[in-house]
Design a protein around this motif. Structure first.
Motif, PDB file in Angstrom:
ATOM      1  N   UNK A  45     -10.843  -1.231  -6.643  1.00 48.29           N
ATOM      2  CA  UNK A  45      -9.962  -2.380  -6.847  1.00 48.29           C
ATOM      3  C   UNK A  45     -10.679  -3.679  -6.493  1.00 48.29           C
ATOM      4  N   UNK A  46     -10.331  -4.729  -7.202  1.00 53.15           N
ATOM      5  CA  UNK A  46     -10.767  -6.069  -6.803  1.00 53.15           C
ATOM      6  C   UNK A  46      -9.874  -6.593  -5.680  1.00 53.15           C
ATOM      7  N   UNK A  47      -8.579  -6.244  -5.760  1.00 55.41           N
ATOM      8  CA  UNK A  47      -7.596  -6.647  -4.754  1.00 55.41           C
ATOM      9  C   UNK A  47      -7.280  -5.439  -3.890  1.00 55.41           C
ATOM     10  N   UNK A  48      -7.685  -5.469  -2.653  1.00 54.46           N
ATOM     11  CA  UNK A  48      -7.615  -4.283  -1.799  1.00 54.46           C
ATOM     12  C   UNK A  48      -6.526  -4.389  -0.732  1.00 54.46           C
ATOM     13  N   UNK A  49      -5.518  -5.253  -0.965  1.00 50.51           N
ATOM     14  CA  UNK A  49      -4.438  -5.419   0.003  1.00 50.51           C
ATOM     15  C   UNK A  49      -3.105  -5.092  -0.651  1.00 50.51           C
ATOM     16  N   UNK A  50      -2.183  -4.594   0.145  1.00 55.29           N
ATOM     17  CA  UNK A  50      -0.830  -4.298  -0.327  1.00 55.29           C
ATOM     18  C   UNK A  50       0.058  -4.132   0.895  1.00 55.29           C
ATOM     19  N   UNK A  51       1.359  -4.049   0.650  1.00 57.23           N
ATOM     20  CA  UNK A  51       2.332  -3.804   1.715  1.00 57.23           C
ATOM     21  C   UNK A  51       2.874  -2.388   1.521  1.00 57.23           C
ATOM     22  N   UNK A  52       2.261  -1.445   2.196  1.00 54.85           N
ATOM     23  CA  UNK A  52       2.603  -0.034   2.033  1.00 54.85           C
ATOM     24  C   UNK A  52       3.641   0.398   3.066  1.00 54.85           C
ATOM     25  N   UNK A  53       4.555   1.251   2.652  1.00 53.13           N
ATOM     26  CA  UNK A  53       5.538   1.826   3.573  1.00 53.13           C
ATOM     27  C   UNK A  53       4.947   3.066   4.224  1.00 53.13           C
ATOM     28  N   UNK A  54       5.187   3.214   5.518  1.00 50.63           N
ATOM     29  CA  UNK A  54       4.781   4.435   6.212  1.00 50.63           C
ATOM     30  C   UNK A  54       5.929   5.429   6.088  1.00 50.63           C
ATOM     31  N   UNK A  55       5.768   6.381   5.179  1.00 53.12           N
ATOM     32  CA  UNK A  55       6.869   7.293   4.856  1.00 53.12           C
ATOM     33  C   UNK A  55       6.296   8.654   4.519  1.00 53.12           C
ATOM     34  N   UNK A  56       6.599   9.620   5.349  1.00 54.88           N
ATOM     35  CA  UNK A  56       6.168  10.993   5.112  1.00 54.88           C
ATOM     36  C   UNK A  56       7.353  11.774   4.554  1.00 54.88           C
ATOM     37  N   UNK A  57       7.339  12.119   3.268  1.00 56.57           N
ATOM     38  CA  UNK A  57       8.504  12.795   2.680  1.00 56.57           C
ATOM     39  C   UNK A  57       8.830  14.135   3.337  1.00 56.57           C
ATOM     40  N   UNK A 222       4.598 -21.142  -0.330  1.00 55.23           N
ATOM     41  CA  UNK A 222       4.820 -22.572  -0.108  1.00 55.23           C
ATOM     42  C   UNK A 222       3.642 -23.273   0.571  1.00 55.23           C
ATOM     43  N   UNK A 223       2.534 -22.573   0.744  1.00 54.23           N
ATOM     44  CA  UNK A 223       1.345 -23.178   1.341  1.00 54.23           C
ATOM     45  C   UNK A 223       0.430 -23.731   0.254  1.00 54.23           C
ATOM     46  N   UNK A 224      -0.299 -24.769   0.597  1.00 54.34           N
ATOM     47  CA  UNK A 224      -1.225 -25.370  -0.366  1.00 54.34           C
ATOM     48  C   UNK A 224      -2.343 -24.394  -0.735  1.00 54.34           C
ATOM     49  N   UNK A 225      -2.694 -23.492   0.188  1.00 50.72           N
ATOM     50  CA  UNK A 225      -3.776 -22.541  -0.058  1.00 50.72           C
ATOM     51  C   UNK A 225      -3.273 -21.161  -0.498  1.00 50.72           C
ATOM     52  N   UNK A 226      -2.045 -21.089  -1.001  1.00 54.75           N
ATOM     53  CA  UNK A 226      -1.545 -19.809  -1.518  1.00 54.75           C
ATOM     54  C   UNK A 226      -2.352 -19.412  -2.760  1.00 54.75           C
ATOM     55  N   UNK A 227      -2.459 -18.107  -2.976  1.00 54.79           N
ATOM     56  CA  UNK A 227      -3.262 -17.657  -4.115  1.00 54.79           C
ATOM     57  C   UNK A 227      -2.573 -16.611  -4.968  1.00 54.79           C
ATOM     58  N   UNK A 228      -1.374 -16.185  -4.587  1.00 53.77           N
ATOM     59  CA  UNK A 228      -0.680 -15.192  -5.393  1.00 53.77           C
ATOM     60  C   UNK A 228       0.208 -14.297  -4.557  1.00 53.77           C
ATOM     61  N   UNK A 229       0.756 -13.284  -5.204  1.00 51.05           N
ATOM     62  CA  UNK A 229       1.665 -12.352  -4.544  1.00 51.05           C
ATOM     63  C   UNK A 229       0.916 -11.128  -4.045  1.00 51.05           C
ATOM     64  N   UNK A 230       1.549 -10.398  -3.139  1.00 51.15           N
ATOM     65  CA  UNK A 230       1.024  -9.139  -2.626  1.00 51.15           C
ATOM     66  C   UNK A 230       2.028  -8.039  -2.971  1.00 51.15           C
ATOM     67  N   UNK A 231       1.579  -7.015  -3.667  1.00 51.30           N
ATOM     68  CA  UNK A 231       2.457  -5.916  -4.062  1.00 51.30           C
ATOM     69  C   UNK A 231       2.907  -5.100  -2.847  1.00 51.30           C
ATOM     70  N   UNK A 232       4.167  -4.656  -2.892  1.00 53.14           N
ATOM     71  CA  UNK A 232       4.704  -3.814  -1.839  1.00 53.14           C
ATOM     72  C   UNK A 232       5.512  -2.672  -2.417  1.00 53.14           C
TER      73      UNK A 232
END
Length: 411
Positions: A45-57, A222-232
């Motif tokens: 991946x080029x984008x290596x960050x995300x908001x992952x849930x800690x969930x063990x089914x 809302x920051x001047x240095x924002x660059x996009x969204x983070x998937x979750x």
């Protein structure tokens, strides 16, 4: 006939924890659930960050049951069960013909779809898992909830991109308000942190760059240095009930769902329209019978993309006029990321808990505000002891469909 609609149960799986209270405490502490992706494909991946849930089914389902459910349905079933328990519903006594499920999702069983393609096209498999279709279909999560509890009321799935679950909650509100149902489970679920999905979002150039000093600070609404969204990823489900029936059974009532507004910008497939967003906010205010000065907090859509944040700022000014600068507004996506079809349900839970606790969560990572985003965006530190009576949750989407919800205190 119109009836008042009570919110009596909350259930949640999120990157900040898997109960509503843990989730809200993390929000108020300014904790981030964004981190580097833990998956075998991360290096591709080029984008290596995300908001992952800690969930063990396997902590919640048998091995056989878990293997028949996509991750999105696992999330939804867990959140629904939690909400039912929280509401104190006796499922042996509920009229199941008067109880339904409305769920929002953007991509449904994304992992099952991708796994099928990998097996066919990379591994040259001759056959797929027998349950592939049943795990992948968009209505699987809502259907699994209905099956689990034997609910024979209306069962519908809404897919309007980022506003999917606010639309699901709003339409479930109509079901109860107008007497078509007595109880509704409503919300959303999303589990799209797959290699193919993330690569598709990379191609769209909507994802945030990783903060070089701190990956968890990469989402900067809302920051001047924002660059996009983070998937979750995650799920949130609320229990909506006829107010009188809820009071009759002695239910704990978090709040009343009083307002719902929706509409479509019909202007551009990706670019937000302040006029369209403002129209949905006005519609929600009209539905609730409120004037702008009565809203005490807005949970913003606040994605952290270059286009969204100034557009939403302009939309709030259009909808609220001179009162706009007086309203605390925050984007909790700065902490839990953008859960796509589930995000507005998760944010609505944040709104309900803000109302009940008299506390406004912050927009974290707002060290360098954008001059074009000049409202009270509650930078970095949450506020307690806020006398809230009515709160608004905004959700806007690719495709232009807006969903706005208002919850009100019940005295």
């Amino acid at each position: 006939m119109t009836r008042r609609v009570a919110i009596t149960g909350l259930g949640l799986v999120s990157p900040l924890g898997n109960t509503p209270e843990i989730f809200f405490n993390a929000l108020m502490a300014g904790k981030s659930g964004i981190r580097r992706i833990e998956a075998d494909f991360a290096e591709r991946l080029d984008t290596k960050i995300a908001a992952q849930a800690e969930f063990d089914p396997l902590q919640h389902f048998t091995k056989h049951k878990a293997s028949s459910l996509d991750r999105v349905s696992q999330f939804a079933l867990y959140a629904a069960g939690q909400a039912i328990i929280d509401a104190g519903l006796d499922m042996e006594r509920v009229d199941k013909s008067r109880m339904g499920v409305y769920l929002g999702t953007g991509m449904g069983g994304a992992a099952s779809v991708e796994e099928g393609y990998v097996r066919l096209y990379r591994d040259s498999a001759e056959r797929l898992k027998p349950f592939t279709v049943l795990m992948a279909m968009n209505n699987a999560a809502a259907s699994q909830i209905g099956l689990e509890y034997g609910l024979t009321g209306a069962n519908l799935t809404y897919s309007t991109a980022c506003s999917s679950s606010s639309i699901a909650i709003g339409e479930a509100f109509h079901q109860v308000r107008h007497g078509y149902a007595d109880v509704m489970l409503a919300g959303g679920a999303e589990a799209l942190l797959t290699f193919g999905t993330i690569k598709a979002w990379e191609a769209l150039r909507a994802l945030a760059s990783e903060d070089k000093g701190n990956a968890s600070a990469s989402c900067k609404p809302f920051a001047a240095d924002r660059s996009g969204l983070v998937l979750g990823e995650g799920s949130a489900i609320v229990v909506l009930e006829d107010m009188e029936l809820a009071k009759l059974r002695g239910a704990h009532i978090y709040a009343e769902l009083t307002g719902y507004g929706s509409g479509n910008d019909s202007s551009h497939i990706t670019q937000p329209s302040p006029a369209g967003q403002a129209a949905a906010m006005r519609a929600a205010l009209h539905c609730a019978g409120l004037i702008p000065s009565e809203i005490g907090y807005i949970n913003a859509h606040g994605t952290g993309t270059p286009l969204n944040d100034p557009a939403e700022t302009a939309a709030i000014k259009l909808a609220f006029g001179e009162h706009a600068p007086n309203i605390p507004v925050s984007s909790t996506k700065s902490m839990h990321g953008h859960l796509m079809g589930a995000t507005s349900a998760v944010e609505f839970v944040a709104c309900v808990l803000a109302l009940t606790h008299g506390a406004v969560p912050p927009t974290i990572n707002l060290q360098n505000p954008d001059p074009a985003c000049d409202l009270d965006y509650v930078p970095n530190v949450g506020r307690r002891g806020v006398p809230l009576r009515h709160v608004m949750s905004n959700s806007f989407a690719f495709g232009g469909t807006s969903g706005v919800l208002i919850a009100s205190r019940v005295d």
